[in-house]
Design a protein around this motif. Structure first.
Motif, PDB file in Angstrom:
ATOM      1  N   PHE A  19       0.665  -1.092   0.058  1.00 58.83           N
ATOM      2  CA  PHE A  19      -0.013   0.079   0.006  1.00 58.83           C
ATOM      3  C   PHE A  19       1.086   1.176  -0.037  1.00 58.83           C
ATOM      4  CE2 PHE A  19      -2.478   3.339   2.293  1.00 58.83           C
ATOM      5  CZ  PHE A  19      -3.996   3.054   1.528  1.00 58.83           C
ATOM      6  N   ILE A  20       0.743   2.026  -1.204  1.00 64.46           N
ATOM      7  CA  ILE A  20       1.848   3.159  -1.089  1.00 64.46           C
ATOM      8  C   ILE A  20       0.787   4.313  -0.478  1.00 64.46           C
ATOM      9  CG2 ILE A  20       2.859   4.879  -2.686  1.00 64.46           C
ATOM     10  CD1 ILE A  20       3.820   1.776  -2.710  1.00 64.46           C
ATOM     11  N   ASN A  21       1.407   4.650   0.710  1.00 66.66           N
ATOM     12  CA  ASN A  21       0.394   5.554   1.535  1.00 66.66           C
ATOM     13  C   ASN A  21       0.470   7.049   1.052  1.00 66.66           C
ATOM     14  OD1 ASN A  21      -1.542   6.614   3.326  1.00 66.66           O
ATOM     15  ND2 ASN A  21      -0.833   5.175   5.077  1.00 66.66           N
ATOM     16  N   SER A  22      -0.485   7.987   1.364  1.00 59.48           N
ATOM     17  CA  SER A  22      -0.188   9.376   0.860  1.00 59.48           C
ATOM     18  C   SER A  22       0.617  10.195   2.170  1.00 59.48           C
ATOM     19  CB  SER A  22      -1.739   9.793   0.508  1.00 59.48           C
ATOM     20  OG  SER A  22      -2.482   9.954   1.757  1.00 59.48           O
ATOM     21  N   ASN A  23       0.644  11.503   1.654  1.00 58.44           N
ATOM     22  CA  ASN A  23       1.100  12.406   2.809  1.00 58.44           C
ATOM     23  C   ASN A  23       0.368  13.416   2.986  1.00 58.44           C
ATOM     24  OD1 ASN A  23       2.695  13.606   4.712  1.00 58.44           O
ATOM     25  ND2 ASN A  23       4.187  14.482   3.219  1.00 58.44           N
ATOM     26  N   PRO A  24      -0.570  13.857   3.928  1.00 56.18           N
ATOM     27  CA  PRO A  24      -0.353  12.937   5.284  1.00 56.18           C
ATOM     28  C   PRO A  24      -1.051  11.656   4.934  1.00 56.18           C
ATOM     29  CG  PRO A  24      -2.029  14.628   5.493  1.00 56.18           C
ATOM     30  CD  PRO A  24      -1.357  14.731   4.163  1.00 56.18           C
ATOM     31  N   PRO A  25      -0.680  10.488   5.793  1.00 54.69           N
ATOM     32  CA  PRO A  25      -1.007   9.118   5.651  1.00 54.69           C
ATOM     33  C   PRO A  25      -2.420   9.024   5.858  1.00 54.69           C
ATOM     34  CG  PRO A  25       0.352   9.287   7.414  1.00 54.69           C
ATOM     35  CD  PRO A  25       0.532  10.669   6.881  1.00 54.69           C
ATOM     36  N   VAL A  26      -3.094   8.091   5.151  1.00 54.31           N
ATOM     37  CA  VAL A  26      -4.530   7.826   5.558  1.00 54.31           C
ATOM     38  C   VAL A  26      -4.368   6.773   6.595  1.00 54.31           C
ATOM     39  CG1 VAL A  26      -5.665   8.526   3.310  1.00 54.31           C
ATOM     40  CG2 VAL A  26      -4.689   5.880   3.733  1.00 54.31           C
ATOM     41  N   LYS A  27      -5.381   6.539   7.359  1.00 53.40           N
ATOM     42  CA  LYS A  27      -5.430   5.443   8.529  1.00 53.40           C
ATOM     43  C   LYS A  27      -5.943   4.333   7.905  1.00 53.40           C
ATOM     44  CE  LYS A  27      -7.809   4.478  12.895  1.00 53.40           C
ATOM     45  NZ  LYS A  27      -8.913   4.720  13.929  1.00 53.40           N
ATOM     46  N   ILE A  28      -5.265   3.220   8.150  1.00 60.18           N
ATOM     47  CA  ILE A  28      -5.596   1.829   7.773  1.00 60.18           C
ATOM     48  C   ILE A  28      -6.182   1.125   9.058  1.00 60.18           C
ATOM     49  CG2 ILE A  28      -4.663  -0.212   6.757  1.00 60.18           C
ATOM     50  CD1 ILE A  28      -2.305   1.108   5.789  1.00 60.18           C
ATOM     51  N   SER A  29      -7.568   0.792   8.629  1.00 62.59           N
ATOM     52  CA  SER A  29      -8.380   0.204   9.721  1.00 62.59           C
ATOM     53  C   SER A  29      -8.416  -1.383   9.604  1.00 62.59           C
ATOM     54  CB  SER A  29      -9.752   0.765   9.677  1.00 62.59           C
ATOM     55  OG  SER A  29     -10.395   0.636   8.420  1.00 62.59           O
ATOM     56  N   GLN A  30      -8.031  -1.825   8.363  1.00 60.89           N
ATOM     57  CA  GLN A  30      -8.154  -3.309   8.260  1.00 60.89           C
ATOM     58  C   GLN A  30      -7.512  -3.840   6.850  1.00 60.89           C
ATOM     59  OE1 GLN A  30     -10.976  -5.916  10.210  1.00 60.89           O
ATOM     60  NE2 GLN A  30     -11.638  -6.711   8.159  1.00 60.89           N
ATOM     61  N   VAL A  31      -6.813  -4.858   6.804  1.00 59.93           N
ATOM     62  CA  VAL A  31      -6.275  -5.446   5.552  1.00 59.93           C
ATOM     63  C   VAL A  31      -6.906  -6.764   5.334  1.00 59.93           C
ATOM     64  CG1 VAL A  31      -4.321  -6.012   3.973  1.00 59.93           C
ATOM     65  CG2 VAL A  31      -4.626  -4.079   5.620  1.00 59.93           C
ATOM     66  N   THR A  32      -7.602  -7.246   4.266  1.00 57.53           N
ATOM     67  CA  THR A  32      -8.231  -8.691   4.104  1.00 57.53           C
ATOM     68  C   THR A  32      -7.892  -9.268   2.909  1.00 57.53           C
ATOM     69  OG1 THR A  32     -10.107  -7.690   5.490  1.00 57.53           O
ATOM     70  CG2 THR A  32     -10.577  -9.866   4.171  1.00 57.53           C
TER      71      THR A  32
END
Length: 276
Positions: A19-32
């Motif tokens: 997962f290429i996060n952004s700046n500011p990073p988004v919150k990851i609540s789960q990966v399935t």
């Protein structure tokens, strides 16, 4: 993700997901991770910051997350590559790596247009939704004006089934049109059935996984943290039926994963047994 992967029966293969996060990073609540075969989805592995990592049957002994950081507290979920070992012919399928994030964006959910008016119409909105209206006037070559208004909200389960009414005022006329929003959202999960009074030898206890979701939940997956579901438990869709008298072996944290077309969310309950 890699577009395709191949391996020999009995060998090992990695399924990459980064997962290429952004700046500011988004919150990851789960990966399935899900297996997709013949239009049916089956959960394989889940990484949740609050509940940790779980691998579901029948993959439990052969699948794991490659990065140890996924299992840390707090976890790092940018690289959730999984490793399949002892490949089987039945593993051949499409696999989905799904990230659920906490990012919330405003979206246009309704548009109201009053075209070719002279003078221009006045557009207003009547709704209980907390949102914003934007307005745009287009001056046409024939001297008339087209007025367009967008209603913008952050889609959520609270906005689902809410009514939006556009009111167009033109001279002495008042014209209205309404729409009821159909907002899709991932499940909100809770487990019912534990009343805090599960005592030894009590009969006919059960746990039910309730999920508010749009579209409806299609897959329920049960697990017992740090253990296996007891052998005397019958699983039927969203309910665990505990057959026979209650014993101390039933204690633990029961977790239900509910999946719809938008995502997977988790609910849990801590069950303790008293000796009454």
């Amino acid at each position: 993700m890699d577009s395709s992967k191949s391996g020999f029966v009995g060998s090992q293969v990695e399924l990459r997901c980064i997962f290429i996060n952004s700046n500011p990073p988004v919150k990851i609540s789960q990966v399935t991770w899900q297996k997709l075969l013949n239009s049916t989805k089956q959960n394989v592995a889940i990484a949740n910051p609050a509940l940790g990592v779980s691998v579901l049957s029948p993959f439990k002994e052969r699948v794991g997350f490659k990065q140890a950081a996924v299992r840390h507290r707090p976890p790092s979920l940018e690289d959730t590559t999984i490793v399949f070992s002892n490949l089987q012919l039945s593993d051949e399928a499409a696999y989905i790596c799904e990230y659920t994030t906490g990012q919330k964006r405003k979206m246009t959910v309704a548009t109201c247009v009053s075209a070719n008016g002279k003078p221009p119409s006045v557009i207003k909105w009547d709704t209980r939704l907390k949102g914003e209206a934007t307005y745009q006037e287009t001056h046409n070559q024939n001297g008339t004006v087209t007025v367009r208004s967008n209603y913008v909200v952050i889609p959520s389960r609270e906005t689902h089934k809410q009514k939006l009414t556009c009111i167009v005022m033109y001279r002495s006329e008042r014209i209205t049109d309404s729409v009821v929003l159909n907002v899709q959202y991932e499940p909100e999960v809770m487990i019912e059935g534990f009343d805090g009074n599960w005592y030894l030898n009590r009969q006919n206890v059960q746990l039910t996984c309730r999920a508010d979701a749009n579209p409806p939940v299609t897959i329920y997956q049960w697990k017992l943290l740090n253990g296996s579901i007891p052998s005397n438990v019958e699983i039927k869709n969203n309910t665990l039926f505990f057959k026979g008298p209650v014993t101390y072996d039933l204690a633990g944290t029961y977790v239900c994963d509910a999946t719809n077309g938008i995502g997977t969310r988790t609910g849990s309950v801590d069950v303790n047994i008293t000796g009454r």
